[in-house]
Design an enzyme around this catalytic site. Sequence first.
Site, mmCIF file in Angstrom:
data_model
loop_
_atom_site.group_PDB
_atom_site.id
_atom_site.type_symbol
_atom_site.label_atom_id
_atom_site.label_comp_id
_atom_site.label_asym_id
_atom_site.label_seq_id
_atom_site.Cartn_x
_atom_site.Cartn_y
_atom_site.Cartn_z
ATOM 1 N N CYS A 194 -51.485 38.614 30.268
ATOM 2 C CA CYS A 194 -50.417 38.188 29.377
ATOM 3 C C CYS A 194 -49.711 36.996 30.001
ATOM 4 O O CYS A 194 -50.072 36.535 31.080
ATOM 5 C CB CYS A 194 -49.463 39.317 29.050
ATOM 6 N N ILE A 230 -43.908 40.089 42.440
ATOM 7 C CA ILE A 230 -44.582 41.085 41.600
ATOM 8 C C ILE A 230 -45.545 40.384 40.631
ATOM 9 O O ILE A 230 -46.718 40.721 40.548
ATOM 10 C CB ILE A 230 -43.563 41.937 40.797
ATOM 11 N N ARG A 290 -52.128 40.758 35.332
ATOM 12 C CA ARG A 290 -51.837 42.174 35.049
ATOM 13 C C ARG A 290 -53.092 43.061 34.949
ATOM 14 O O ARG A 290 -53.437 43.557 33.876
ATOM 15 C CB ARG A 290 -50.951 42.299 33.815
ATOM 16 N N PRO A 291 -53.744 43.292 36.089
ATOM 17 C CA PRO A 291 -54.947 44.136 36.083
ATOM 18 C C PRO A 291 -54.605 45.617 35.840
ATOM 19 O O PRO A 291 -53.434 45.991 35.862
ATOM 20 C CB PRO A 291 -55.502 43.956 37.498
ATOM 21 N N ILE A 292 -55.646 46.437 35.604
ATOM 22 C CA ILE A 292 -55.398 47.873 35.401
ATOM 23 C C ILE A 292 -56.227 48.728 36.366
ATOM 24 O O ILE A 292 -56.462 49.900 36.133
ATOM 25 C CB ILE A 292 -55.667 48.310 33.944
ATOM 26 N N ASP A 293 -56.673 48.088 37.471
ATOM 27 C CA ASP A 293 -57.521 48.815 38.424
ATOM 28 C C ASP A 293 -56.859 50.091 38.949
ATOM 29 O O ASP A 293 -57.511 51.113 39.151
ATOM 30 C CB ASP A 293 -57.906 47.882 39.588
ATOM 31 N N LEU A 294 -55.547 50.047 39.151
ATOM 32 C CA LEU A 294 -54.868 51.226 39.714
ATOM 33 C C LEU A 294 -54.804 52.373 38.696
ATOM 34 O O LEU A 294 -54.884 53.547 39.068
ATOM 35 C CB LEU A 294 -53.457 50.857 40.198
ATOM 36 N N ARG A 345 -48.721 45.704 26.323
ATOM 37 C CA ARG A 345 -49.478 46.302 27.429
ATOM 38 C C ARG A 345 -49.145 47.763 27.685
ATOM 39 O O ARG A 345 -49.989 48.533 28.117
ATOM 40 C CB ARG A 345 -49.212 45.515 28.715
ATOM 41 N N ASN A 358 -38.329 50.764 28.971
ATOM 42 C CA ASN A 358 -39.462 51.080 29.835
ATOM 43 C C ASN A 358 -39.511 52.546 30.263
ATOM 44 O O ASN A 358 -40.495 52.973 30.872
ATOM 45 C CB ASN A 358 -39.485 50.148 31.048
HETATM 46 N N1 EPU Z 1 -50.962 45.905 39.325
HETATM 47 C C1 EPU Z 1 -52.225 45.922 39.847
HETATM 48 N N2 EPU Z 1 -53.111 46.829 39.328
HETATM 49 C C2 EPU Z 1 -52.769 47.693 38.345
HETATM 50 C C3 EPU Z 1 -51.467 47.674 37.840
HETATM 51 C C4 EPU Z 1 -50.578 46.757 38.351
HETATM 52 O O1 EPU Z 1 -52.559 45.155 40.731
HETATM 53 O O2 EPU Z 1 -53.626 48.488 37.946
HETATM 54 C C5 EPU Z 1 -49.994 44.928 39.841
HETATM 55 C C6 EPU Z 1 -49.434 44.013 38.754
HETATM 56 O O3 EPU Z 1 -50.285 42.923 38.506
HETATM 57 C C7 EPU Z 1 -48.114 43.610 39.345
HETATM 58 C C8 EPU Z 1 -47.679 44.862 40.081
HETATM 59 O O4 EPU Z 1 -48.865 45.625 40.298
HETATM 60 O O5 EPU Z 1 -48.285 42.596 40.279
HETATM 61 C C9 EPU Z 1 -46.671 45.693 39.346
HETATM 62 O O6 EPU Z 1 -47.104 45.930 38.026
HETATM 63 P P1 EPU Z 1 -46.782 47.285 37.309
HETATM 64 O O7 EPU Z 1 -48.056 48.010 37.040
HETATM 65 O O8 EPU Z 1 -45.716 48.027 38.039
HETATM 66 O O9 EPU Z 1 -46.217 46.815 35.914
HETATM 67 P P2 EPU Z 1 -46.292 47.643 34.621
HETATM 68 O O10 EPU Z 1 -46.173 49.076 34.944
HETATM 69 O O11 EPU Z 1 -47.454 47.202 33.796
HETATM 70 C C10 EPU Z 1 -43.705 47.768 34.198
HETATM 71 C C11 EPU Z 1 -42.763 47.258 33.156
HETATM 72 C C12 EPU Z 1 -42.634 45.757 33.273
HETATM 73 C C13 EPU Z 1 -42.128 45.421 34.676
HETATM 74 C C14 EPU Z 1 -43.084 46.023 35.722
HETATM 75 C C15 EPU Z 1 -42.603 45.816 37.138
HETATM 76 C C16 EPU Z 1 -43.081 48.856 31.385
HETATM 77 C C17 EPU Z 1 -43.478 49.122 29.994
HETATM 78 N N3 EPU Z 1 -43.260 47.625 31.842
HETATM 79 O O12 EPU Z 1 -44.962 47.155 33.895
HETATM 80 O O13 EPU Z 1 -41.654 45.363 32.316
HETATM 81 O O14 EPU Z 1 -42.054 44.038 34.839
HETATM 82 O O15 EPU Z 1 -43.236 47.439 35.494
HETATM 83 O O16 EPU Z 1 -41.382 46.411 37.332
HETATM 84 O O17 EPU Z 1 -42.571 49.737 32.054
HETATM 85 C C18 EPU Z 1 -40.545 43.958 30.821
HETATM 86 O O18 EPU Z 1 -39.885 44.949 30.457
HETATM 87 O O19 EPU Z 1 -40.264 42.784 30.469
HETATM 88 C C19 EPU Z 1 -41.710 44.170 31.678
HETATM 89 C C20 EPU Z 1 -42.669 43.256 31.827
#
Ligand code: EPU
Length: 421
Positions: A116, A330, A121-125, A92, A23
């Site tokens: 997924c 999370i 897993r939204p992308i609003d942020l 993702r 990651n």
């Molecule tokens: N979220 C929002 N809006 C957004 C983005 C995220 O509401 O625009 C929410 C998510 O739905 C979740 C929380 O914020 O509830 C945290 O999500 P985050 O964005 O931090 O996750 P990510 O960046 O997409 C990374 C890791 C994940 C890990 C999470 C949490 C990578 C490539 N992936 O995902 O890793 O679970 O952070 O620590 O860095 C894994 O390796 O198995 C994996 C899923």
Amino acid sequence: MDKLVVEGGKRLTGEIAISGAKNACLPILAATLLTDEECIIHNVPRLKDVSTMVCILESLGRKVEYEKNTIKISAGKVKACTAAYELVSTMRASIAVLGPLIAKYGEAKVSFPGGCVIGARPIDLHLKGLRALGVDIHIEEGYILASAKKMKGAKIYLGGHFGSSVLATANTLMAAVMAEGETIIEDAACEPELIDLANFLLKMGAQISGMGTPTLKIKGVKKLRGIEYTVIVDRIETGTYMLAAIATGGSLFLKGAKLEHNLALNDKLLESGGIVKERSNGIEVCRSGKKIKPIDITTLTYPGFPTDLQAQMMSLVTICEGISVITEKIYTERFIHVSELNRMGANIVLEGSTAIVKGVKKLSGAPVMASDLRASAALVIAGLIASGKTEISRVYHLDRGYEKIEEKLSAVGASIYRVKE
Ligand code: EPU
């Protein structure tokens, strides 16, 4: 589809070398798009997810060599700014190319990643961060269409319903390093992987301060250079093997691992009857007595207990004496492993986003199905402690995130092998 077969009941003893952090590596590979110069990245794990990111860079027109644990991205510009559905839909983290493409080329077309198996897993942020910098964004035919004539630094609050977001912070940071003026990101993610990305960008010539804190300050620069960089070790792979050592009553030395990245896990392991010692070049871990004590955990953003170790921790406490309570904050639906663990004799009841685990005397091997990366690792740990044979199907999930898992475990005494189908 390949299967993993685990014959349980063996103690793990010996040494495992920990690989580079998946990651950290994925956004760092995306960040190489910020320069036309050559980048060389070391300590890259050999994983399916990394190959997917390599394919995305190649599809954008960059020349990439991936040999052993090093990736070389040759000097050159991208030929297209489109990350296609076929690639993005398989991983993702592909969305991490959005920020660098828009920063360097002023435009990007990236497939909308969708949900997924671990939840919505939204992308609003991600979009909020980029829009604050002046990026114009539309969603059309399943794609995010982003363009910006000129990006301007801004003050951005990036916290969401579930706290900070790792990849949304990464995307906003990668765009802000080339935006004009100062950007301040509040409620930025503090995960070690994000710090590694920031260190990579600093070495490229970016100006960033506050890494590892919720306030990131960035001063935009005009140009970034190509560099050579070594990725940090994987704290989730480390944690998985720490849990496997304690679950099997074994003793492992995890070479290269850093305890400072796993303090929340360490705290819980000490509570449950583990012994963890930090050495100059790794971590030693074993079980203090015969019994594992129950523990309660709640997953949180870093430095809280990581969601990426929730499933593996659940496997450990299936055989403890007493009741453990595991709450997922999370990804509130990340519990697909529960039914598979129950097939192996565990006693787990789900109440919303909380799992109540009543310890049983033993698990027994069974055919089970891997559903996502960390759930698969949990099934491997369960297989290691169960009596008899566990057959884990859909093992491609594991290949996304654990380098040479069966080789590493076999070398420390596990009976685990792959059946090609
Ligand atoms: N979220 C929002 N809006 C957004 C983005 C995220 O509401 O625009 C929410 C998510 O739905 C979740 C929380 O914020 O509830 C945290 O999500 P985050 O964005 O931090 O996750 P990510 O960046 O997409 C990374 C890791 C994940 C890990 C999470 C949490 C990578 C490539 N992936 O995902 O890793 O679970 O952070 O620590 O860095 C894994 O390796 O198995 C994996 C899923």
